[in-house]
Design a protein around this motif. Structure first.
Motif: not given
Length: 289
Positions: A134-158
């Protein structure tokens, strides 16, 4: 016939309606396939020019010049298109509707809201893997390696980055210069994202895009941080004071540049750690991509 001056009541009313329209009906994929907005069109054009002009056998000076010419072409073409639409809209019966439609296509209000909502819903219902998709829609980061906290962090940053790039900055330049200003910012923002990374083959070719983006985004980035702090006053458990203090303390010298302001403000408001160095899988990241 004189055109209405930007910054007037009519301009601000058009901006308000465009924001509402984009928030309600924006990011509709069937419509985007038929009528693509300026962002994908400019990204495609920038990519084509990059492949044609950014050749590895050219000197650094030639790459800098070619990159600057690409930026000038994108910005000038976008601004002239915006001026043409403004002139036509001023004389046509339904011209204001056309202006609203073009301006709304420069804004990104609905997509980050929907993506963040879907991301948190996926995390709660299905776990980290669904959240990464889901978060891959709004980021160009490497989402495949994110853990749960990483997904939340990237969603907030994006979300913070898109507030700056897709809402505050185009709205600011529209209020200041009308449609030519909004489309010029869109061209600069797209150019920075496509040809502006400060690494590898883009280091010289994207130098002009990075510089102009920093100049045009200087005030909108700080306004974005202020708006986040003001919004925190109305959100339970969010804190406006820490948002402003975090932005003032952390954003100034951050390598992320202008986007560090809204990201730092959001981190302070929610008392989170965002945009700092961290290891994700086999990737080492000093800032959000």
């Amino acid at each position: 016939m004189l055109l209405p001056l930007p910054g007037g009541v009519d301009t601000l009313l058009v901006l308000l309606v465009a924001l509402v329209v984009e928030a309600v009906v924006g990011d509709l994929r069937p419509v985007a396939k038929v009528l693509p907005g300026p962002l994908p069109l400019l990204a495609r054009l920038a990519g084509m020019l990059d492949k044609r002009l950014n050749r590895i056998d050219r000197t650094d000076g030639a790459r800098r010049l070619r990159g600057a010419l690409v930026l000038v072409a994108l910005v000038a073409g976008s601004a002239l298109f915006g001026l043409a639409v403004t002139i036509f809209a001023h004389g046509a019966r339904l011209g204001v509707a056309l202006e609203i439609a073009v301006l709304a296509s420069c804004l990104t209000v609905r997509r980050p809201w929907v993506a963040v909502t879907e991301t948190f819903g996926a995390l709660v219902k299905e776990g980290a893997e669904a959240g990464r998709l889901a978060v891959a829609r709004i980021t160009d980061r490497q989402a495949w390696s994110l853990d749960l906290h990483g997904v939340v962090r990237v969603a907030a940053e994006s979300a913070a980055l898109l507030l700056y790039r897709g809402v505050v900055a185009p709205a600011f330049w529209y209020a200041l210069l009308g449609l030519p200003g909004a489309l010029a910012w869109t061209a600069v923002s797209v150019a920075e994202l496509v040809i502006g990374p400060d690494t590898g083959r883009y280091k010289e070719f994207g130098r002009a895009a990075r510089l102009v983006s920093r100049l045009m985004g200087w005030l909108p980035a700080r306004l974005s941080a202020l708006f986040i702090a003001l919004a925190a006053l109305f959100v339970p458990h969010a804190k406006a004071g820490p948002a402003l203090r975090a932005a003032a303390r952390e954003a100034g010298g951050h390598p992320l540049g202008n986007p560090a302001w809204p990201v730092a403000a959001l981190a302070g408001a929610l008392e989170l750690a965002l945009a700092g160095p961290r290891r994700e899988g086999s990737w080492w990241c000093g800032s959000p991509g």
